[in-house]
Design a protein around this motif. Structure first.
Motif, PDB file in Angstrom:
ATOM      1  N   ASP A  52      39.924 -43.398 151.484  1.00  0.00           N
ATOM      2  CA  ASP A  52      40.610 -44.460 152.228  1.00  0.00           C
ATOM      3  C   ASP A  52      39.719 -45.691 152.411  1.00  0.00           C
ATOM      4  O   ASP A  52      39.624 -46.266 153.487  1.00  0.00           O
ATOM      5  N   PRO A  81      41.519 -33.729 151.162  1.00  0.00           N
ATOM      6  CA  PRO A  81      42.471 -34.841 151.151  1.00  0.00           C
ATOM      7  C   PRO A  81      43.870 -34.417 151.603  1.00  0.00           C
ATOM      8  O   PRO A  81      44.377 -33.370 151.205  1.00  0.00           O
ATOM      9  N   ARG A  82      44.444 -35.248 152.445  1.00  0.00           N
ATOM     10  CA  ARG A  82      45.810 -35.027 152.921  1.00  0.00           C
ATOM     11  C   ARG A  82      46.790 -35.736 151.990  1.00  0.00           C
ATOM     12  O   ARG A  82      46.402 -36.621 151.230  1.00  0.00           O
ATOM     13  N   GLN A  85      46.661 -39.566 151.075  1.00  0.00           N
ATOM     14  CA  GLN A  85      45.323 -40.116 151.285  1.00  0.00           C
ATOM     15  C   GLN A  85      44.742 -40.536 149.939  1.00  0.00           C
ATOM     16  O   GLN A  85      44.903 -39.838 148.931  1.00  0.00           O
TER      17      GLN A  85
END
Length: 101
Positions: A52, A81-82, A85
């Motif tokens: 990000d 990581p979501r 993201q």
């Protein structure tokens, strides 16, 4: 001397580490790391990643369906990581340079 540290001259950078998140890997706050952007990252490599928009140094662990950036200090979280993201592996850390006063 530089040939010991640099394999791909046009793709290699020095970065200064800003936090002690990798001390268990021997990388301390203030060390210089040699980062090679030409190397293909593999699971187990220490990498510089951009998550990000923020740079971080972590160990890369990847299975078929999951990627994790593992911290080398229990005081810092691992990064998984979501959905949505943005994560980019920016380069592979090939060396750490320590300076003694």
């Amino acid at each position: 001397m530089s040939k010991l540290l640099v394999e791909h001259e046009d793709a290699t950078f020095l970065m200064r580490v800003a936090r002690p998140s990798m001390i268990n890997y021997g990388i301390d706050d203030g060390d210089l790391i040699v980062v090679d952007r030409a190397k293909i990252p593999h699971s187990g490599n220490i990498v510089v990643a951009v998550v990000d928009g923020e740079y971080t140094v972590k160990a890369l662990y990847q299975t078929n369906d999951e990627l994790m950036l593992k911290a080398g200090n229990p005081d810092y979280p691992n990064i998984v990581p979501r959905q949505g993201q943005i994560l980019e592996i920016w380069g592979v850390v090939t060396s750490c340079i320590k300076r003694f006063s």
